[in-house]
Scaffold this active site. Structure first.
Site, PDB file in Angstrom:
ATOM      1  N   GLU A 113      -3.575   6.101   1.483  1.00 54.40           N
ATOM      2  CA  GLU A 113      -3.442   4.693   1.818  1.00 54.40           C
ATOM      3  C   GLU A 113      -4.604   4.315   2.729  1.00 54.40           C
ATOM      4  OE1 GLU A 113      -0.184   2.019   4.292  1.00 54.40           O
ATOM      5  OE2 GLU A 113       0.451   3.842   3.271  1.00 54.40           O
ATOM      6  N   LYS A 147       0.826  -1.223   0.000  1.00 54.29           N
ATOM      7  CA  LYS A 147       0.000   0.000   0.000  1.00 54.29           C
ATOM      8  C   LYS A 147       0.851   1.261   0.000  1.00 54.29           C
ATOM      9  CE  LYS A 147      -2.248  -1.063   3.790  1.00 54.29           C
ATOM     10  NZ  LYS A 147      -1.875  -2.470   4.027  1.00 54.29           N
ATOM     11  N   THR A 148       1.851   1.282   0.870  1.00 52.77           N
ATOM     12  CA  THR A 148       2.626   2.519   1.034  1.00 52.77           C
ATOM     13  C   THR A 148       3.433   2.836  -0.216  1.00 52.77           C
ATOM     14  OG1 THR A 148       2.746   2.145   3.415  1.00 52.77           O
ATOM     15  CG2 THR A 148       4.340   3.664   2.464  1.00 52.77           C
TER      16      THR A 148
END
Length: 482
Positions: free
Chosen positions: A180, A136-137
């Site tokens: 996110e 995600k990051t």
């Protein structure tokens, strides 16, 4: 926490005069500080508290945030709205005081949802949410930098530091917000982004998802069912968990991507070539080659991540050349295969990997360097994160440390959890044969450092405090091996 029908209007009503404070409990966390920074840059007043200072807090204080070290009812002061995460317990003195004084309390996810819906903006933004168990990051950072490079001045709220911007949050004047979306506590269900990227779905956060992957899938099914009909989801069909999700949901606007060149996905990568920390491939859309992509970060998982960023950027009208130029300049996120030392034939990497799949992906990237002759040995120092994760994924952790020459395991970073008998670092090492690096980081340093030789790549892995140990290793290398 409040169950708010319309967070945007609720929060705006309490901040319209610009003088009432948003108060963050645990403001120093990477996610909470990102939200606080985004708000303070939009002109809102911020206060907060945390148990200790850190660079995130110091940065917010320089910008005018009123932050107290330690949790105390007196910290609320002028607060009219309190923001907390799932990690903040109901016996926290500031939670108790807020309730006693009828100060509304909202979850951090509710604030992020309000920002994605247009808090502080006249026009509803085009919101891009990045979700999934892993990646995600990095993916949200990639996407954010593409929109930044395209001069669209996006807002960005992510769970990691973007080295190019030296921040984890940015308030932009443009129409786009990239964020996110954390699924760890189930609060992902409240978001309704214009675009949703789903990188992969696996069993994780077993303290919340006690039924494993099935419960994760049910949470995402509920999330998708509440999206607007004009929303789009961008999904990785190389992932078995995502495929199970697609079998269970009915949704019209789905864009697929795959790092398998024989795939039938909408976006695929062909002719993937790795060369040290650089990876190149041909990006294809609907069977046609768009052009060559060069990534300045290693790993097949990052090829996959970049495909989702390419897909959303193209759908938002950014031209392919701009996208590729941005991706080539993207050097990764802090603590995502971050090369923090590269001198005298020794490399030290700091990485956030804390789930078996993430560990394996990171070690594959290191093994690629070894296969190219760029390093001789792969040395790993792993700090397990949470007793519940080590317990719940015990068998997976036993098999994920492939492609290594030596593995050290430090004490578990508890993240507020109590130990689970039989599931700790010592027991894990006794069962696997890995080296138990016990004691403080200073003590661990003395156990690890003599083992490091010229030609090694040393990886510090974990989501806790392991980055402090990698910094100590680098300091010792600088002092003794120049």
């Amino acid at each position: 926490m409040l169950n708010l029908a319309d967070n945007k209007e609720f929060i705006s009503e309490r901040t319209k005069n610009g003088q009432e404070y948003f108060h963050f409990i645990g403001i120093g966390g990477i996610g909470m500080s990102a939200l606080a920074l985004c708000l303070i840059n939009r002109g809102f007043k911020i206060s907060g508290s945390d148990i200790q200072s850190n660079p995130n807090i110091e940065n917010l204080q320089r910008l005018g945030a009123q932050i107290s070290i330690g949790h105390n009812a007196a910290n609320l002061k002028e607060a009219k709205l309190v923001i907390a995460s799932t990690a903040i317990k109901q016996d926290n003195p500031e939670i108790i005081s807020a309730k006693e004084n009828n100060i509304p309390i909202i979850h951090r996810s509710q604030l992020l949802e309000a920002l994605m819906s247009g808090l502080g903006q006249e026009q509803k933004p085009v919101s891009i949410g990045v979700s999934g168990t892993h990646g995600k990051t990095t993916t949200s950072g990639m996407a954010g930098m593409i929109f930044e490079y395209a001069k669209l001045d996006p807002s960005i709220v992510v769970g990691g530091m973007i080295p190019a911007l030296n921040t984890n949050s940015k308030f932009g004047s443009g129409r786009h917000i990239i964020s996110e979306l954390d699924e760890s506590d189930g609060t992902i269900a409240i978001y309704k982004p214009t675009y949703t990227i789903i990188t992969n779905l696996e069993k994780d956060h077993v303290d919340h998802y006690e039924d494993g992957l099935q419960q994760v899938l049910e949470t995402f099914e509920g999330f998708i069912s509440r999206l607007d009909e004009n929303s789009k989801i961008i999904v990785n069909i190389d992932d078995s968990g995502v495929l199970k999700l697609l079998d269970a949901v009915k949704f019209e606007n789905i864009i697929t991507y795959s790092a398998n060149e024989s795939s039938k996905a909408d976006f695929i990568a062909k002719n993937i070539v790795t060369n040290g920390f650089q990876t190149t491939f041909d990006a294809c859309k609907n069977g046609e080659i768009l052009g060559k992509v060069t990534l300045s970060i290693p790993g097949l998982h990052n090829v996959s991540n970049s495909l989702s960023a390419i897909a959303v950027a193209l759908d938002c009208g950014i031209d392919f050349q701009t996208i590729t130029e941005s991706l080539k300049t993207f050097t990764g996120m802090k603590r995502r295969f971050q090369l923090i030392y590269d001198t005298n034939s020794i490399k030290v990497v700091d990485d956030y990997a804390h789930h078996p799949t993430e560990v394996l992906a990171t070690l594959k990237s290191a093994d690629e360097l070894k296969s190219k002759g760029l390093v001789n040995r792969v040395i790993v120092i792993f700090q397990p994160h949470r007793y519940s994760r080590l317990h719940g994924l015990w068998e997976d952790f036993k098999t994920c440390f492939q492609f290594t020459d030596k593995v050290f395991i430090t004490e578990v970073y508890p993240a507020g959890e109590s130990p689970i008998e039989g599931f700790n670092a010592k027991d894990f090492c006794e069962e696997t044969g890995f080296t138990y690096a016990q004691g403080s980081f200073d003590e661990v340093l003395e156990q690890v450092y003599p083992y490091i030789k010229e030609g090694d790549i040393v990886l510090g892995l974990g989501a806790g405090s392991i980055t402090k140990l990698t910094a100590k290793i680098v300091d010792r290398l600088k002092n003794e091996r120049y």
